[in-house]
Motif scaffolding. Sequence first.
Motif, PDB file in Angstrom:
ATOM      1  N   LEU A   1       0.828  -1.204   0.000  1.00 52.43           N
ATOM      2  CA  LEU A   1       0.000   0.000   0.000  1.00 52.43           C
ATOM      3  C   LEU A   1       0.867   1.261   0.000  1.00 52.43           C
ATOM      4  CD1 LEU A   1      -2.873  -0.934   2.488  1.00 52.43           C
ATOM      5  CD2 LEU A   1      -3.023  -0.703   0.006  1.00 52.43           C
ATOM      6  N   ALA A   2       1.971   1.216   0.741  1.00 57.68           N
ATOM      7  CA  ALA A   2       2.862   2.380   0.798  1.00 57.68           C
ATOM      8  C   ALA A   2       3.443   2.690  -0.583  1.00 57.68           C
ATOM      9  CB  ALA A   2       3.985   2.124   1.804  1.00 57.68           C
ATOM     10  N   TRP A   3       3.926   1.667  -1.284  1.00 55.20           N
ATOM     11  CA  TRP A   3       4.495   1.891  -2.609  1.00 55.20           C
ATOM     12  C   TRP A   3       3.422   2.306  -3.612  1.00 55.20           C
ATOM     13  CZ3 TRP A   3       9.175   2.996  -3.776  1.00 55.20           C
ATOM     14  CH2 TRP A   3      10.233   2.530  -2.992  1.00 55.20           C
ATOM     15  N   PHE A   4       2.247   1.685  -3.553  1.00 55.23           N
ATOM     16  CA  PHE A   4       1.167   2.069  -4.468  1.00 55.23           C
ATOM     17  C   PHE A   4       0.789   3.532  -4.257  1.00 55.23           C
ATOM     18  CE2 PHE A   4      -0.554  -2.562  -4.366  1.00 55.23           C
ATOM     19  CZ  PHE A   4       0.538  -2.975  -5.101  1.00 55.23           C
ATOM     20  N   ALA A   5       0.766   3.959  -2.989  1.00 54.97           N
ATOM     21  CA  ALA A   5       0.407   5.346  -2.692  1.00 54.97           C
ATOM     22  C   ALA A   5       1.454   6.313  -3.224  1.00 54.97           C
ATOM     23  CB  ALA A   5       0.223   5.525  -1.188  1.00 54.97           C
ATOM     24  N   LEU A   6       2.740   5.991  -3.041  1.00 54.27           N
ATOM     25  CA  LEU A   6       3.812   6.873  -3.511  1.00 54.27           C
ATOM     26  C   LEU A   6       3.803   6.971  -5.035  1.00 54.27           C
ATOM     27  CD1 LEU A   6       6.305   8.611  -3.026  1.00 54.27           C
ATOM     28  CD2 LEU A   6       7.678   6.502  -3.058  1.00 54.27           C
ATOM     29  N   VAL A   7       3.759   5.821  -5.700  1.00 57.71           N
ATOM     30  CA  VAL A   7       3.742   5.826  -7.168  1.00 57.71           C
ATOM     31  C   VAL A   7       2.476   6.531  -7.664  1.00 57.71           C
ATOM     32  CG1 VAL A   7       3.627   4.376  -9.228  1.00 57.71           C
ATOM     33  CG2 VAL A   7       5.141   3.739  -7.342  1.00 57.71           C
ATOM     34  N   GLY A   8       1.351   6.248  -7.012  1.00 57.43           N
ATOM     35  CA  GLY A   8       0.099   6.874  -7.414  1.00 57.43           C
ATOM     36  C   GLY A   8       0.128   8.383  -7.238  1.00 57.43           C
ATOM     37  N   ALA A   9       0.694   8.856  -6.128  1.00 53.30           N
ATOM     38  CA  ALA A   9       0.766  10.297  -5.878  1.00 53.30           C
ATOM     39  C   ALA A   9       1.567  10.993  -6.972  1.00 53.30           C
ATOM     40  CB  ALA A   9       1.381  10.559  -4.508  1.00 53.30           C
ATOM     41  N   LEU A  10       2.712  10.421  -7.343  1.00 53.60           N
ATOM     42  CA  LEU A  10       3.556  11.028  -8.367  1.00 53.60           C
ATOM     43  C   LEU A  10       2.891  10.966  -9.747  1.00 53.60           C
ATOM     44  CD1 LEU A  10       7.009   9.573  -7.248  1.00 53.60           C
ATOM     45  CD2 LEU A  10       6.174  11.907  -6.911  1.00 53.60           C
ATOM     46  N   ALA A  11       2.370   9.795 -10.095  1.00 55.40           N
ATOM     47  CA  ALA A  11       1.784   9.624 -11.427  1.00 55.40           C
ATOM     48  C   ALA A  11       0.503  10.428 -11.593  1.00 55.40           C
ATOM     49  CB  ALA A  11       1.511   8.141 -11.679  1.00 55.40           C
ATOM     50  N   LEU A  12      -0.354  10.425 -10.576  1.00 55.88           N
ATOM     51  CA  LEU A  12      -1.608  11.176 -10.677  1.00 55.88           C
ATOM     52  C   LEU A  12      -1.359  12.681 -10.728  1.00 55.88           C
ATOM     53  CD1 LEU A  12      -3.785   9.079  -8.218  1.00 55.88           C
ATOM     54  CD2 LEU A  12      -4.312   9.486 -10.633  1.00 55.88           C
ATOM     55  N   SER A  13      -0.364  13.149  -9.994  1.00 62.26           N
ATOM     56  CA  SER A  13      -0.026  14.570 -10.051  1.00 62.26           C
ATOM     57  C   SER A  13       0.405  14.954 -11.460  1.00 62.26           C
ATOM     58  CB  SER A  13       1.086  14.893  -9.049  1.00 62.26           C
ATOM     59  OG  SER A  13       0.660  14.651  -7.717  1.00 62.26           O
ATOM     60  N   ALA A  14       1.236  14.117 -12.064  1.00 56.96           N
ATOM     61  CA  ALA A  14       1.683  14.383 -13.434  1.00 56.96           C
ATOM     62  C   ALA A  14       0.524  14.314 -14.421  1.00 56.96           C
ATOM     63  CB  ALA A  14       2.772  13.386 -13.825  1.00 56.96           C
ATOM     64  N   MET A  15      -0.334  13.322 -14.263  1.00 60.07           N
ATOM     65  CA  MET A  15      -1.485  13.173 -15.167  1.00 60.07           C
ATOM     66  C   MET A  15      -2.444  14.350 -15.029  1.00 60.07           C
ATOM     67  SD  MET A  15      -2.025   9.094 -14.535  1.00 60.07           S
ATOM     68  CE  MET A  15      -3.497   8.902 -15.518  1.00 60.07           C
ATOM     69  N   SER A  16      -2.658  14.810 -13.806  1.00 60.30           N
ATOM     70  CA  SER A  16      -3.534  15.962 -13.610  1.00 60.30           C
ATOM     71  C   SER A  16      -2.945  17.205 -14.265  1.00 60.30           C
ATOM     72  CB  SER A  16      -3.750  16.210 -12.112  1.00 60.30           C
ATOM     73  OG  SER A  16      -4.545  17.351 -11.894  1.00 60.30           O
ATOM     74  N   PHE A  17      -1.641  17.382 -14.137  1.00 57.53           N
ATOM     75  CA  PHE A  17      -0.970  18.543 -14.740  1.00 57.53           C
ATOM     76  C   PHE A  17      -1.112  18.534 -16.258  1.00 57.53           C
ATOM     77  CE2 PHE A  17       2.833  20.504 -16.613  1.00 57.53           C
ATOM     78  CZ  PHE A  17       2.752  21.774 -16.076  1.00 57.53           C
ATOM     79  N   VAL A  18      -1.030  17.337 -16.862  1.00 52.10           N
ATOM     80  CA  VAL A  18      -1.070  17.225 -18.324  1.00 52.10           C
ATOM     81  C   VAL A  18      -2.504  17.287 -18.851  1.00 52.10           C
ATOM     82  CG1 VAL A  18      -0.599  15.693 -20.282  1.00 52.10           C
ATOM     83  CG2 VAL A  18       1.099  15.953 -18.454  1.00 52.10           C
ATOM     84  N   PHE A  19      -3.429  16.584 -18.205  1.00 53.01           N
ATOM     85  CA  PHE A  19      -4.758  16.388 -18.783  1.00 53.01           C
ATOM     86  C   PHE A  19      -5.854  17.283 -18.193  1.00 53.01           C
ATOM     87  CE2 PHE A  19      -2.682  12.171 -19.342  1.00 53.01           C
ATOM     88  CZ  PHE A  19      -2.685  12.148 -20.719  1.00 53.01           C
ATOM     89  N   GLU A  20      -5.598  17.929 -17.073  1.00 50.42           N
ATOM     90  CA  GLU A  20      -6.646  18.724 -16.427  1.00 50.42           C
ATOM     91  C   GLU A  20      -6.237  20.191 -16.334  1.00 50.42           C
ATOM     92  OE1 GLU A  20      -8.732  15.380 -13.532  1.00 50.42           O
ATOM     93  OE2 GLU A  20      -7.084  16.576 -12.717  1.00 50.42           O
ATOM     94  N   GLN A  21      -7.212  21.021 -16.089  1.00 52.26           N
ATOM     95  CA  GLN A  21      -6.944  22.441 -15.895  1.00 52.26           C
ATOM     96  C   GLN A  21      -7.918  22.996 -14.864  1.00 52.26           C
ATOM     97  OE1 GLN A  21      -7.488  24.402 -19.636  1.00 52.26           O
ATOM     98  NE2 GLN A  21      -9.542  23.588 -19.974  1.00 52.26           N
ATOM     99  N   GLY A  22      -7.592  24.136 -14.316  1.00 46.51           N
ATOM    100  CA  GLY A  22      -8.462  24.777 -13.345  1.00 46.51           C
ATOM    101  C   GLY A  22      -8.440  24.134 -11.976  1.00 46.51           C
ATOM    102  N   GLN A  23      -7.368  23.354 -11.679  1.00 49.65           N
ATOM    103  CA  GLN A  23      -7.312  22.654 -10.397  1.00 49.65           C
ATOM    104  C   GLN A  23      -7.336  23.621  -9.211  1.00 49.65           C
ATOM    105  OE1 GLN A  23      -5.424  22.113 -13.090  1.00 49.65           O
ATOM    106  NE2 GLN A  23      -4.510  20.059 -13.120  1.00 49.65           N
ATOM    107  N   PHE A  24      -6.508  24.638  -9.286  1.00 52.31           N
ATOM    108  CA  PHE A  24      -6.379  25.528  -8.127  1.00 52.31           C
ATOM    109  C   PHE A  24      -7.559  26.495  -8.019  1.00 52.31           C
ATOM    110  CE2 PHE A  24      -2.039  24.127  -9.094  1.00 52.31           C
ATOM    111  CZ  PHE A  24      -1.728  23.552  -7.873  1.00 52.31           C
ATOM    112  N   ASP A  25      -8.168  26.830  -9.145  1.00 57.77           N
ATOM    113  CA  ASP A  25      -9.398  27.620  -9.092  1.00 57.77           C
ATOM    114  C   ASP A  25     -10.505  26.815  -8.411  1.00 57.77           C
ATOM    115  OD1 ASP A  25      -8.350  29.850 -10.285  1.00 57.77           O
ATOM    116  OD2 ASP A  25      -8.990  29.301 -12.313  1.00 57.77           O
ATOM    117  N   ALA A  26     -10.599  25.544  -8.792  1.00 57.64           N
ATOM    118  CA  ALA A  26     -11.598  24.681  -8.166  1.00 57.64           C
ATOM    119  C   ALA A  26     -11.332  24.536  -6.671  1.00 57.64           C
ATOM    120  CB  ALA A  26     -11.588  23.302  -8.837  1.00 57.64           C
ATOM    121  N   PHE A  27     -10.068  24.410  -6.308  1.00 57.94           N
ATOM    122  CA  PHE A  27      -9.719  24.301  -4.889  1.00 57.94           C
ATOM    123  C   PHE A  27     -10.075  25.584  -4.144  1.00 57.94           C
ATOM    124  CE2 PHE A  27      -6.701  24.862  -1.386  1.00 57.94           C
ATOM    125  CZ  PHE A  27      -6.910  23.695  -0.674  1.00 57.94           C
TER     126      PHE A  27
END
Length: 303
Positions: free
Chosen positions: A175-201
């Motif tokens: 679970l620890a490794w899945f979380a670390l890899v997931g955190a890095l990969a999802l952050s990168a995917m959000s940066f590439v494929f999504e927009q308006g993250q901080f406005d939504a926040f």
Amino acid sequence: MSVREISILILICLIWGFHFVVIKTAVGVMPPMFYAAIRMVLVAAILAPFLKWRKGEMRFILIGGVCLGALNYALMFTGMTFATASAAAIAIELNVPFSTLLAFMFLGDRPGLPRILGIAFAFAGVAVIAVGGDSGGGGEHVGLGVGLVAAGAFAEAVGAVIVKRTTSFKPHELLAWFALVGALALSAMSFVFEQGQFDAFQHSNKLFLAGAILYSALGASLLGHTAYYWLLQRLPISVVAPSVLLTTVFAVFFGVILLGDPFGPRMMIGGLMTLAGVGVVLLRNVKKQAKNDALVTPQGEGA
């Protein structure tokens, strides 16, 4: 099962079932991959002390982590922006048939006729929901949403098959490794494929968002998985694994009662077909290969 074991099993199913409501509500106000990334960052931070590097097995862990910590959530959470919580909870159960098919293709596990029929029944049930449009719940894009959630289930199944090649990692270390890899990969995917993250926040209800992230990270991930593996240590997997199908029942109930998900004849028929098919596959899987199946990612928790 003792009263304590039954109570813990029901609690797990309730936590994972309600999680679909939490996800559906959260992705309504936040970009889905961004929300998933924040959740995984928190889990990774909590489990950081359990990150153990073991030479010779890390490539399986890292690839499995991409599947089980990133792709599955990116696809599932994005799918839930289109599909209802109820439809998503049913579609994610396809990770069991997918896992069985992949085990046949790559691990030499030959499914008999009952499992083949169960797999076909499960896929047919999800197809009934996906082609239903409004009658299936979720509007005209429900098919796209269900398809993305099913793709997330496939990513889970691929990850589970890959992780089966590792033998020295304990569940909390995985679970620890899945979380670390997931955190890095999802952050990168959000940066590439999504927009308006901080406005939504900025414009979100911070109290609600904090509660949703804490529920996803602490409730669904840490508490849910810890309790699940605690049960697996004490009970036969043939008892535990099929029982967590109750998660989907709770998810559909919460979706209908709390979110107003449509639940017409098409959803009922498709859901019953899927659960029946998955149930047959699970029972046959655990009967034939209980020892190996003990390490399969819990199905249907959406986390």
